[in-house]
Write a protein that holds these residues in place. Structure first.
Motif, PDB file in Angstrom:
ATOM      1  N   ALA A  40       0.586  -1.407   0.012  1.00 51.86           N
ATOM      2  CA  ALA A  40      -0.100   0.245   0.527  1.00 51.86           C
ATOM      3  C   ALA A  40       1.053   1.142  -0.131  1.00 51.86           C
ATOM      4  O   ALA A  40       0.256   1.830  -1.085  1.00 51.86           O
ATOM      5  CB  ALA A  40      -1.022   0.341   1.003  1.00 51.86           C
ATOM      6  N   SER A  41       2.125   1.342   0.232  1.00 55.37           N
ATOM      7  CA  SER A  41       3.070   2.133   0.851  1.00 55.37           C
ATOM      8  C   SER A  41       3.600   2.338  -0.826  1.00 55.37           C
ATOM      9  O   SER A  41       4.468   3.202  -1.292  1.00 55.37           O
ATOM     10  CB  SER A  41       3.847   2.616   1.520  1.00 55.37           C
ATOM     11  OG  SER A  41       4.634   1.396   1.552  1.00 55.37           O
ATOM     12  N   THR A  42       3.224   1.516  -1.957  1.00 54.78           N
ATOM     13  CA  THR A  42       4.267   1.296  -3.037  1.00 54.78           C
ATOM     14  C   THR A  42       3.696   2.784  -4.295  1.00 54.78           C
ATOM     15  O   THR A  42       2.369   3.068  -3.818  1.00 54.78           O
ATOM     16  CB  THR A  42       4.916   0.220  -3.640  1.00 54.78           C
ATOM     17  OG1 THR A  42       3.895  -0.276  -4.293  1.00 54.78           O
ATOM     18  CG2 THR A  42       5.479  -0.680  -2.179  1.00 54.78           C
ATOM     19  N   GLY A  43       4.484   2.637  -5.549  1.00 56.31           N
ATOM     20  CA  GLY A  43       3.510   3.555  -5.787  1.00 56.31           C
ATOM     21  C   GLY A  43       2.502   2.229  -7.141  1.00 56.31           C
ATOM     22  O   GLY A  43       1.929   3.045  -7.665  1.00 56.31           O
ATOM     23  N   MET A  44       2.534   1.857  -6.628  1.00 51.82           N
ATOM     24  CA  MET A  44       1.531   0.442  -7.460  1.00 51.82           C
ATOM     25  C   MET A  44       0.062   0.843  -6.536  1.00 51.82           C
ATOM     26  O   MET A  44      -0.764   0.132  -6.939  1.00 51.82           O
ATOM     27  CB  MET A  44       1.838  -0.936  -7.448  1.00 51.82           C
ATOM     28  CG  MET A  44       2.790  -1.502  -8.322  1.00 51.82           C
ATOM     29  SD  MET A  44       3.264  -2.814  -7.726  1.00 51.82           S
ATOM     30  CE  MET A  44       1.596  -3.985  -8.743  1.00 51.82           C
ATOM     31  N   ALA A  45       0.386   1.258  -5.292  1.00 58.87           N
ATOM     32  CA  ALA A  45      -1.001   1.163  -4.652  1.00 58.87           C
ATOM     33  C   ALA A  45      -2.292   1.836  -5.799  1.00 58.87           C
ATOM     34  O   ALA A  45      -3.197   1.962  -6.085  1.00 58.87           O
ATOM     35  CB  ALA A  45      -0.601   2.425  -3.371  1.00 58.87           C
ATOM     36  N   ASP A  46      -1.705   3.648  -6.014  1.00 59.42           N
ATOM     37  CA  ASP A  46      -2.600   4.477  -7.208  1.00 59.42           C
ATOM     38  C   ASP A  46      -3.612   2.739  -8.372  1.00 59.42           C
ATOM     39  O   ASP A  46      -4.336   3.097  -8.393  1.00 59.42           O
ATOM     40  CB  ASP A  46      -1.513   5.276  -7.819  1.00 59.42           C
ATOM     41  CG  ASP A  46      -2.002   6.226  -6.467  1.00 59.42           C
ATOM     42  OD1 ASP A  46      -2.802   6.064  -5.314  1.00 59.42           O
ATOM     43  OD2 ASP A  46      -1.087   7.238  -6.962  1.00 59.42           O
ATOM     44  N   ASP A  47      -2.652   2.389  -8.637  1.00 57.22           N
ATOM     45  CA  ASP A  47      -2.589   1.516  -9.977  1.00 57.22           C
ATOM     46  C   ASP A  47      -3.929   0.770  -9.600  1.00 57.22           C
ATOM     47  O   ASP A  47      -4.695   0.027  -9.860  1.00 57.22           O
ATOM     48  CB  ASP A  47      -2.108   0.889 -10.654  1.00 57.22           C
ATOM     49  CG  ASP A  47      -0.971   2.163 -11.258  1.00 57.22           C
ATOM     50  OD1 ASP A  47      -1.781   2.944 -11.338  1.00 57.22           O
ATOM     51  OD2 ASP A  47       0.814   1.774 -11.911  1.00 57.22           O
ATOM     52  N   ILE A  48      -4.140  -0.161  -8.743  1.00 59.13           N
ATOM     53  CA  ILE A  48      -4.089  -1.330  -7.559  1.00 59.13           C
ATOM     54  C   ILE A  48      -5.583  -0.880  -6.817  1.00 59.13           C
ATOM     55  O   ILE A  48      -6.661  -1.250  -7.271  1.00 59.13           O
ATOM     56  CB  ILE A  48      -3.410  -2.009  -6.781  1.00 59.13           C
ATOM     57  CG1 ILE A  48      -2.705  -2.670  -7.024  1.00 59.13           C
ATOM     58  CG2 ILE A  48      -4.479  -2.907  -5.565  1.00 59.13           C
ATOM     59  CD1 ILE A  48      -1.391  -2.929  -6.129  1.00 59.13           C
ATOM     60  N   GLN A  49      -5.971   0.149  -6.318  1.00 60.28           N
ATOM     61  CA  GLN A  49      -7.116   1.027  -6.454  1.00 60.28           C
ATOM     62  C   GLN A  49      -7.655   0.959  -7.619  1.00 60.28           C
ATOM     63  O   GLN A  49      -8.815   1.155  -7.703  1.00 60.28           O
ATOM     64  CB  GLN A  49      -6.997   2.952  -5.311  1.00 60.28           C
ATOM     65  CG  GLN A  49      -8.073   2.952  -5.076  1.00 60.28           C
ATOM     66  CD  GLN A  49      -8.568   2.521  -3.689  1.00 60.28           C
ATOM     67  OE1 GLN A  49      -7.977   1.797  -3.069  1.00 60.28           O
ATOM     68  NE2 GLN A  49      -9.778   1.910  -3.613  1.00 60.28           N
ATOM     69  N   ARG A  50      -7.468   1.655  -8.885  1.00 59.87           N
ATOM     70  CA  ARG A  50      -7.978   2.108  -9.357  1.00 59.87           C
ATOM     71  C   ARG A  50      -8.582   0.997  -9.829  1.00 59.87           C
ATOM     72  O   ARG A  50     -10.015   0.929 -10.322  1.00 59.87           O
ATOM     73  CB  ARG A  50      -6.692   3.021 -10.601  1.00 59.87           C
ATOM     74  CG  ARG A  50      -7.096   4.256 -10.505  1.00 59.87           C
ATOM     75  CD  ARG A  50      -6.354   5.106 -11.481  1.00 59.87           C
ATOM     76  NE  ARG A  50      -4.944   4.711 -11.704  1.00 59.87           N
ATOM     77  CZ  ARG A  50      -4.459   5.449 -11.677  1.00 59.87           C
ATOM     78  NH1 ARG A  50      -4.197   6.727 -10.462  1.00 59.87           N
ATOM     79  NH2 ARG A  50      -3.233   5.510 -11.659  1.00 59.87           N
ATOM     80  N   PHE A  51      -7.996  -0.093 -10.001  1.00 61.36           N
ATOM     81  CA  PHE A  51      -8.479  -1.311 -10.784  1.00 61.36           C
ATOM     82  C   PHE A  51      -9.923  -2.048  -9.917  1.00 61.36           C
ATOM     83  O   PHE A  51     -10.318  -2.238 -10.222  1.00 61.36           O
ATOM     84  CB  PHE A  51      -7.087  -2.757 -10.730  1.00 61.36           C
ATOM     85  CG  PHE A  51      -7.713  -3.677 -11.689  1.00 61.36           C
ATOM     86  CD1 PHE A  51      -8.106  -4.261 -12.742  1.00 61.36           C
ATOM     87  CD2 PHE A  51      -7.539  -4.378 -10.114  1.00 61.36           C
ATOM     88  CE1 PHE A  51      -8.251  -5.207 -12.883  1.00 61.36           C
ATOM     89  CE2 PHE A  51      -7.765  -5.968 -10.362  1.00 61.36           C
ATOM     90  CZ  PHE A  51      -8.007  -6.375 -11.926  1.00 61.36           C
ATOM     91  N   LEU A  52      -9.808  -2.006  -8.439  1.00 68.36           N
ATOM     92  CA  LEU A  52     -10.343  -2.493  -7.334  1.00 68.36           C
ATOM     93  C   LEU A  52     -11.958  -1.744  -7.651  1.00 68.36           C
ATOM     94  O   LEU A  52     -12.765  -2.140  -8.053  1.00 68.36           O
ATOM     95  CB  LEU A  52      -9.831  -2.211  -6.336  1.00 68.36           C
ATOM     96  CG  LEU A  52      -8.706  -3.196  -6.217  1.00 68.36           C
ATOM     97  CD1 LEU A  52      -8.527  -3.146  -4.613  1.00 68.36           C
ATOM     98  CD2 LEU A  52      -9.347  -4.492  -6.715  1.00 68.36           C
ATOM     99  N   ASN A  53     -11.218  -0.355  -8.133  1.00 68.74           N
ATOM    100  CA  ASN A  53     -12.553   0.641  -8.287  1.00 68.74           C
ATOM    101  C   ASN A  53     -13.120   0.312  -9.618  1.00 68.74           C
ATOM    102  O   ASN A  53     -14.747   0.334  -9.268  1.00 68.74           O
ATOM    103  CB  ASN A  53     -12.178   2.265  -8.051  1.00 68.74           C
ATOM    104  CG  ASN A  53     -11.788   2.738  -6.928  1.00 68.74           C
ATOM    105  OD1 ASN A  53     -12.448   2.191  -6.093  1.00 68.74           O
ATOM    106  ND2 ASN A  53     -11.247   4.021  -6.962  1.00 68.74           N
ATOM    107  N   SER A  54     -12.753   0.172 -10.808  1.00 69.04           N
ATOM    108  CA  SER A  54     -13.002  -0.009 -12.027  1.00 69.04           C
ATOM    109  C   SER A  54     -13.824  -1.394 -11.993  1.00 69.04           C
ATOM    110  O   SER A  54     -15.083  -1.814 -12.530  1.00 69.04           O
ATOM    111  CB  SER A  54     -11.890  -0.160 -13.082  1.00 69.04           C
ATOM    112  OG  SER A  54     -11.358  -1.227 -12.556  1.00 69.04           O
ATOM    113  N   ILE A  55     -13.620  -2.567 -10.850  1.00 70.52           N
ATOM    114  CA  ILE A  55     -14.386  -3.432 -11.428  1.00 70.52           C
ATOM    115  C   ILE A  55     -15.325  -3.171 -10.188  1.00 70.52           C
ATOM    116  O   ILE A  55     -16.689  -4.145 -10.642  1.00 70.52           O
ATOM    117  CB  ILE A  55     -13.773  -4.897 -10.042  1.00 70.52           C
ATOM    118  CG1 ILE A  55     -12.372  -5.177 -10.852  1.00 70.52           C
ATOM    119  CG2 ILE A  55     -14.231  -5.316 -10.001  1.00 70.52           C
ATOM    120  CD1 ILE A  55     -11.556  -6.244 -10.363  1.00 70.52           C
TER     121      ILE A  55
END
Length: 64
Positions: A40-55
């Motif tokens: 959650a503290s890495t740069g991937m957190a935003d991409d993962i959040q956007r992916f989960l929001n789109s799902i």
């Protein structure tokens, strides 16, 4: 916020069920929790959040 809280609650319940069922032991569960915390503290957190929001939006738009 409500979606992420629901996902956290769902994953927490799944983790408890797996631990109580003997499928996953306490050690690997702690490693999984720490992995999620540090992810959650890495740069991937935003991409993962956007992916989960789109799902979540896709599931919400399904009409029966």
């Amino acid at each position: 916020m409500a979606i992420s809280l629901s996902v956290v609650l769902l994953l927490g319940i799944i983790l408890v069920v797996l631990m109580r069922g003997g499928t996953i032991k306490a050690g690997p569960a702690v490693v999984a929790i720490l992995f999620g915390f540090f992810l959650a503290s890495t740069g991937m957190a935003d991409d993962i959040q956007r992916f989960l929001n789109s799902i979540a939006e896709t599931i919400n738009s399904i009409q029966f």
